[in-house]
Design a protein around this motif. Structure first.
Motif, PDB file in Angstrom:
ATOM      1  N   GLU A  80       0.749  -1.238   0.184  1.00 38.75           N
ATOM      2  CA  GLU A  80       0.035   0.148   0.062  1.00 38.75           C
ATOM      3  C   GLU A  80       1.014   1.246   0.058  1.00 38.75           C
ATOM      4  N   ILE A  81       0.697   2.121  -1.004  1.00 39.48           N
ATOM      5  CA  ILE A  81       1.493   3.286  -1.174  1.00 39.48           C
ATOM      6  C   ILE A  81       0.477   4.557  -1.489  1.00 39.48           C
ATOM      7  N   SER A  82       0.831   5.444  -0.684  1.00 36.90           N
ATOM      8  CA  SER A  82      -0.079   6.777  -0.836  1.00 36.90           C
ATOM      9  C   SER A  82       1.091   7.951  -0.390  1.00 36.90           C
ATOM     10  N   LEU A  83       0.650   9.064  -1.455  1.00 33.40           N
ATOM     11  CA  LEU A  83       1.347  10.232  -1.583  1.00 33.40           C
ATOM     12  C   LEU A  83       0.628  11.359  -1.476  1.00 33.40           C
ATOM     13  N   PRO A  95       9.706   4.751   3.176  1.00 30.63           N
ATOM     14  CA  PRO A  95       9.351   5.051   1.857  1.00 30.63           C
ATOM     15  C   PRO A  95      10.556   5.510   0.982  1.00 30.63           C
ATOM     16  N   ARG A  96      10.325   5.394  -0.324  1.00 30.02           N
ATOM     17  CA  ARG A  96      11.647   5.856  -1.379  1.00 30.02           C
ATOM     18  C   ARG A  96      11.426   7.365  -1.434  1.00 30.02           C
ATOM     19  N   THR A  97      12.372   7.944  -1.853  1.00 29.09           N
ATOM     20  CA  THR A  97      12.328   9.484  -1.958  1.00 29.09           C
ATOM     21  C   THR A  97      12.131   9.625  -3.601  1.00 29.09           C
ATOM     22  N   LEU A  98      11.141  10.384  -4.025  1.00 30.87           N
ATOM     23  CA  LEU A  98      10.794  10.554  -5.225  1.00 30.87           C
ATOM     24  C   LEU A  98      11.417  11.983  -5.479  1.00 30.87           C
ATOM     25  N   GLY A 119       0.010  16.503 -25.489  1.00 32.81           N
ATOM     26  CA  GLY A 119       0.396  15.958 -26.588  1.00 32.81           C
ATOM     27  C   GLY A 119       1.840  15.217 -26.216  1.00 32.81           C
ATOM     28  N   CYS A 120       2.868  15.359 -27.086  1.00 35.26           N
ATOM     29  CA  CYS A 120       4.007  14.556 -26.667  1.00 35.26           C
ATOM     30  C   CYS A 120       5.008  15.192 -25.479  1.00 35.26           C
ATOM     31  N   ASP A 121       4.489  16.370 -25.077  1.00 37.94           N
ATOM     32  CA  ASP A 121       5.344  16.929 -23.830  1.00 37.94           C
ATOM     33  C   ASP A 121       5.048  16.301 -22.560  1.00 37.94           C
ATOM     34  N   THR A 122       5.991  16.161 -21.856  1.00 41.63           N
ATOM     35  CA  THR A 122       5.677  15.669 -20.571  1.00 41.63           C
ATOM     36  C   THR A 122       6.857  15.927 -19.840  1.00 41.63           C
ATOM     37  N   SER A 123       6.931  15.840 -18.290  1.00 42.32           N
ATOM     38  CA  SER A 123       8.102  15.933 -17.256  1.00 42.32           C
ATOM     39  C   SER A 123       9.234  14.918 -17.656  1.00 42.32           C
ATOM     40  N   PRO A 124      10.321  15.259 -17.782  1.00 39.12           N
ATOM     41  CA  PRO A 124      11.470  14.347 -18.007  1.00 39.12           C
ATOM     42  C   PRO A 124      11.660  13.364 -16.935  1.00 39.12           C
ATOM     43  N   ASN A 125      10.739  13.353 -15.550  1.00 33.73           N
ATOM     44  CA  ASN A 125      10.744  12.572 -14.498  1.00 33.73           C
ATOM     45  C   ASN A 125       9.378  12.439 -14.149  1.00 33.73           C
ATOM     46  N   ILE A 126       9.025  11.022 -14.181  1.00 33.52           N
ATOM     47  CA  ILE A 126       7.780  10.467 -13.538  1.00 33.52           C
ATOM     48  C   ILE A 126       7.835   9.223 -12.725  1.00 33.52           C
ATOM     49  N   HIS A 127       6.965   8.895 -12.017  1.00 29.93           N
ATOM     50  CA  HIS A 127       6.941   7.950 -10.975  1.00 29.93           C
ATOM     51  C   HIS A 127       5.786   7.198 -10.951  1.00 29.93           C
ATOM     52  N   ASN A 128       5.663   5.774 -10.576  1.00 30.56           N
ATOM     53  CA  ASN A 128       4.368   5.154 -10.374  1.00 30.56           C
ATOM     54  C   ASN A 128       4.085   4.708  -9.047  1.00 30.56           C
ATOM     55  N   GLY A 129       4.671   5.436  -8.156  1.00 31.06           N
ATOM     56  CA  GLY A 129       4.763   5.360  -6.718  1.00 31.06           C
ATOM     57  C   GLY A 129       5.870   4.459  -6.021  1.00 31.06           C
ATOM     58  N   LYS A 130       6.293   3.381  -6.656  1.00 28.18           N
ATOM     59  CA  LYS A 130       7.381   2.565  -6.435  1.00 28.18           C
ATOM     60  C   LYS A 130       8.514   2.857  -7.164  1.00 28.18           C
ATOM     61  N   ASP A 131       8.425   3.398  -8.372  1.00 32.87           N
ATOM     62  CA  ASP A 131      10.054   3.361  -9.331  1.00 32.87           C
ATOM     63  C   ASP A 131      10.078   4.883 -10.046  1.00 32.87           C
ATOM     64  N   GLN A 132      11.049   5.469 -10.083  1.00 31.34           N
ATOM     65  CA  GLN A 132      11.402   6.426 -10.755  1.00 31.34           C
ATOM     66  C   GLN A 132      11.667   6.213 -12.245  1.00 31.34           C
ATOM     67  N   PHE A 133      11.265   7.182 -13.066  1.00 34.17           N
ATOM     68  CA  PHE A 133      11.594   6.956 -14.438  1.00 34.17           C
ATOM     69  C   PHE A 133      11.973   8.242 -14.901  1.00 34.17           C
ATOM     70  N   VAL A 141      13.658   5.757 -22.126  1.00 35.77           N
ATOM     71  CA  VAL A 141      13.020   5.672 -20.708  1.00 35.77           C
ATOM     72  C   VAL A 141      14.409   5.040 -20.093  1.00 35.77           C
ATOM     73  N   ARG A 142      14.593   5.316 -18.955  1.00 37.92           N
ATOM     74  CA  ARG A 142      15.637   4.793 -17.962  1.00 37.92           C
ATOM     75  C   ARG A 142      15.333   5.031 -16.448  1.00 37.92           C
ATOM     76  N   ASP A 143      15.474   3.627 -15.772  1.00 40.22           N
ATOM     77  CA  ASP A 143      14.745   3.494 -14.463  1.00 40.22           C
ATOM     78  C   ASP A 143      15.875   3.860 -13.367  1.00 40.22           C
ATOM     79  N   ASP A 144      15.416   3.687 -12.147  1.00 42.61           N
ATOM     80  CA  ASP A 144      16.498   4.062 -11.269  1.00 42.61           C
ATOM     81  C   ASP A 144      17.814   3.167 -11.054  1.00 42.61           C
TER      82      ASP A 144
END
Length: 214
Positions: free
Chosen positions: A99-102, A118-121, A136-150, A174-177
């Motif tokens: 269970e993860i909540s942010l 918890p992990r530091t995101l 569109g195709c513009d997005t942040s260069p860093n995103i997360h899924n609650g568990k992992d950073q991409f 895309v690169r993960d941690d």
């Protein structure tokens, strides 16, 4: 099989649907084998949003893992772009519950009933908000899924012509941690006045496809 769970990590908490809600059904594949599904509901107001739903394993993957997941993402909209404020994930498998909540930048992580560090995101933008409220195709260069950073790098953006229902094709490195490399292609289209992913193709450290059900 564990990696396949990440492909299925598009899911949200069940609840009553709002009058203006849009619900999307997806199937997940590895190769030609269907390994799971997801149901996504998007509720968008003039200045806020709620994304919620669930995902589950199917076939052999379900037999081996009993994997299922529910999660939500909430936030404000500014200039049409998402500003996340909350995120939650409940992920269940054989004898495991995470269970993860942010909320307001503070994360709580509980595994099998025990609170864990918890992990530091470094990113505030979650995967759900990035995928289902895209600019569109513009997005942040860093995103997360609650568990992992991409970490994302847009390598190509073009009008889509070969995939039915898609109008825009976005290709990312895309690169993960763990410094694993993934090639992600997101095909965007329109549904109920919303721009949504029609298909997501992953290759490299993660292999699989998520397709919008017709």
């Amino acid at each position: 099989m564990v990696r396949t769970a990440k492909i299925l990590g598009l899911c949200l908490l069940l609840g009553p649907l709002a009058a203006q809600a849009t619900t999307l059904d997806y199937d997940a594949y590895v190769g030609k084998s269907r390994v799971g599904g997801a149901e996504i509901t998007i509720e968008r107001q003039a200045d806020s949003y709620l994304i919620r739903g669930r995902a589950w394993a199917e076939g052999l993957f379900k037999f081996l893992t009993k994997w299922r997941s529910h999660f939500t993402a909430t936030g404000r909209l500014e200039g049409g772009a998402p500003l996340p404020e909350g995120y939650s994930l409940i992920e269940q498998a054989r004898n495991k519950v995470k269970e993860i909540s942010l909320k307001n930048g503070e994360m709580t992580y509980v595994k099998n009933g025990r609170k864990r560090a918890p992990r530091t995101l470094s990113s505030k933008l979650d995967l759900l908000s990035a995928l289902f409220l895209p600019n569109g195709c513009d997005t942040s260069p860093n995103i997360h899924n609650g568990k992992d950073q991409f970490y994302l790098k847009l390598t190509r953006a073009e009008q889509a012509t070969e995939l039915p229902g898609a109008t825009l094709r976005c290709e990312f490195d895309v690169r993960d941690d763990d410094n694993q490399q993934i090639r992600a292609v997101v095909w965007l289209g329109e549904r109920d006045g919303l721009t949504i992913p029609v298909q997501l193709d992953l290759a490299g450290a993660l292999e699989g496809t998520l397709k919008l059900r017709a």
